[in-house]
Design an enzyme around this catalytic site. Structure first.
Site, PDB file in Angstrom:
ATOM      1  NE  ARG A  32     -55.302  20.959  82.515  1.00 56.45           N
ATOM      2  CZ  ARG A  32     -55.607  22.070  81.907  1.00 56.45           C
ATOM      3  NH1 ARG A  32     -55.400  22.197  80.611  1.00 56.45           N
ATOM      4  NH2 ARG A  32     -56.106  23.080  82.578  1.00 56.45           N
ATOM      5  CG  ASP A 136     -63.233  24.384  71.798  1.00 58.91           C
ATOM      6  OD1 ASP A 136     -63.336  25.433  72.458  1.00 58.91           O
ATOM      7  OD2 ASP A 136     -62.311  23.546  71.979  1.00 58.91           O
TER       8      ASP A 136
HETATM    9  C1  SAM Z   1     -60.630  29.075  78.214  1.00 61.28           C
HETATM   10  S1  SAM Z   1     -61.651  28.443  76.946  1.00 61.28           S
HETATM   11  C2  SAM Z   1     -62.508  29.900  76.433  1.00 61.28           C
HETATM   12  C3  SAM Z   1     -63.989  29.665  76.264  1.00 61.28           C
HETATM   13  C4  SAM Z   1     -64.810  30.918  75.925  1.00 61.28           C
HETATM   14  N1  SAM Z   1     -64.368  31.520  74.696  1.00 61.28           N
HETATM   15  C5  SAM Z   1     -64.757  31.925  77.046  1.00 61.28           C
HETATM   16  O1  SAM Z   1     -64.074  32.949  76.933  1.00 61.28           O
HETATM   17  O2  SAM Z   1     -65.400  31.703  78.096  1.00 61.28           O
HETATM   18  C6  SAM Z   1     -60.469  28.204  75.625  1.00 61.28           C
HETATM   19  C7  SAM Z   1     -60.964  27.246  74.550  1.00 61.28           C
HETATM   20  O3  SAM Z   1     -60.078  27.317  73.429  1.00 61.28           O
HETATM   21  C8  SAM Z   1     -60.021  26.037  72.834  1.00 61.28           C
HETATM   22  N2  SAM Z   1     -58.835  25.930  71.978  1.00 61.28           N
HETATM   23  C9  SAM Z   1     -57.534  25.805  72.332  1.00 61.28           C
HETATM   24  N3  SAM Z   1     -56.754  25.713  71.261  1.00 61.28           N
HETATM   25  C10 SAM Z   1     -57.575  25.792  70.185  1.00 61.28           C
HETATM   26  C11 SAM Z   1     -57.350  25.751  68.773  1.00 61.28           C
HETATM   27  N4  SAM Z   1     -56.135  25.610  68.249  1.00 61.28           N
HETATM   28  N5  SAM Z   1     -58.435  25.846  67.961  1.00 61.28           N
HETATM   29  C12 SAM Z   1     -59.686  25.991  68.475  1.00 61.28           C
HETATM   30  N6  SAM Z   1     -59.950  26.025  69.791  1.00 61.28           N
HETATM   31  C13 SAM Z   1     -58.900  25.932  70.633  1.00 61.28           C
HETATM   32  C14 SAM Z   1     -60.004  25.096  74.027  1.00 61.28           C
HETATM   33  O4  SAM Z   1     -60.396  23.791  73.683  1.00 61.28           O
HETATM   34  C15 SAM Z   1     -60.950  25.778  75.001  1.00 61.28           C
HETATM   35  O5  SAM Z   1     -62.247  25.233  74.942  1.00 61.28           O
END
Ligand code: SAM
Length: 276
Positions: A32, A136
């Site tokens: 990445r 996010d």
């Molecule tokens: C795998 S996706 C999940 C998306 C959706 N909630 C779902 O279940 O389909 C995880 C998301 O968490 C976000 N994320 C990771 N660390 C975070 C943080 N500290 N605060 C807010 N968002 C975060 C990432 O950018 C990513 O878009």
């Protein structure tokens, strides 16, 4: 990637996002961040770590590169069934016509739009004050979410009724666009779950799905206790399929498949004999 560069990278990722990067993720981190090295024309990770130290602006690209954004429309469909079958009828009985839902790791927006599609027909804006907050950490995914433009394939499995009502042709032949009426229900904002949250609440429903898995126990416990503060007394919390609050928080009670309520509200339901 030298071990000391990986250690620098994972400490920074943890400090800024709470994301834990164990040794087994080194290959993923390598691939990445290699894209960032190429974009910046750097020849090794040591130079990239130096850049991160010298140039605060790179931090946002660094975090955007490290997040995992996998999502889809109506992912973990049982949550949307529960919403439609149990919460919509409860909410329709309310005198207070204010509804607040938070998609707290919304990625590219599919989760928030799925919530909006589920609720819009039941709570028309003329009669209801319905708002969906979608946040996010990653700024790239939020740009895509705000555009509301997706590949046609991403919506291939959506019922025709929803497609007819909320989906329009997109700018390219293989793309589709979500309707303005849905977009107006959702506010996309950047928010780090690790940081301070400006919202007041109370929320009726919080989605926090498939993000807790990236955090350690301490971070999870802090976030969950903040959710408790912001959730209405009779509110609900949905988490992801491989996540649990067992040993994380005693503030919540499991009332369905990865569906939680504040402890006392769940007890009151039990007394009234209301099942999940
Ligand atoms: C795998 S996706 C999940 C998306 C959706 N909630 C779902 O279940 O389909 C995880 C998301 O968490 C976000 N994320 C990771 N660390 C975070 C943080 N500290 N605060 C807010 N968002 C975060 C990432 O950018 C990513 O878009």
């Amino acid at each position: 990637m030298a071990q000391q560069d990986f250690d620098f990278i994972r400490q920074l990722a943890y400090r800024e996002s709470g994301i834990v990067l164990p040794d087994r993720k080194q290959h993923m981190v390598y691939s990445r961040l290699s894209r960032r090295l190429r974009a910046l024309k750097l020849s090794n990770f040591n130079q990239y770590c130096q850049r991160l130290e010298d140039d605060g602006c790179e931090l946002i690209n660094f975090i955007n590169a490290l997040t995992t954004n996998l999502t889809s429309f109506f992912r973990e469909a049982h949550h949307f069934d529960y919403l439609e079958r149990h919460l919509v009828p409860q909410w329709q009985q309310r005198r207070n016509r204010r509804l607040r839902v938070w998609s707290s790791a919304c990625s590219t927006g599919e989760e928030a739009y799925s919530i909006a599609m589920t609720l819009a027909k039941h709570f028309p804006p003329a009669n209801w004050d319905l708002k969906i907050l979608a946040t996010d950490l990653d700024t790239n995914v939020l740009d895509k979410a705000r555009d509301g433009i997706y590949n046609q394939e991403a919506m291939a499995n959506l019922p025709k009724k929803l497609l007819d009502k909320y989906v329009e042709p997109g700018p390219k032949p293989d793309e589709v666009k979500l309707s303005e009426s849905l977009k107006q229900l959702i506010h996309f904002k950047q928010l780090n779950l690790l940081g301070d949250w400006p919202m007041q609440g109370p929320f009726d429903l919080i989605f926090c799905r498939n993000v807790l898995i990236y955090f350690d126990l301490q971070t999870k416990a802090k976030i969950i206790s903040q959710f408790r503060q912001l959730l209405a007394e009779d509110g609900h919390l949905f988490i992801g399929h491989s996540e649990t609050l067992h040993n994380v928080s005693s503030d919540f009670k499991l009332i369905g498949q990865t569906i939680y309520q504040p402890q006392h509200a769940a007890l009151a339901r039990q007394r009234l004999g209301i099942g999940a």
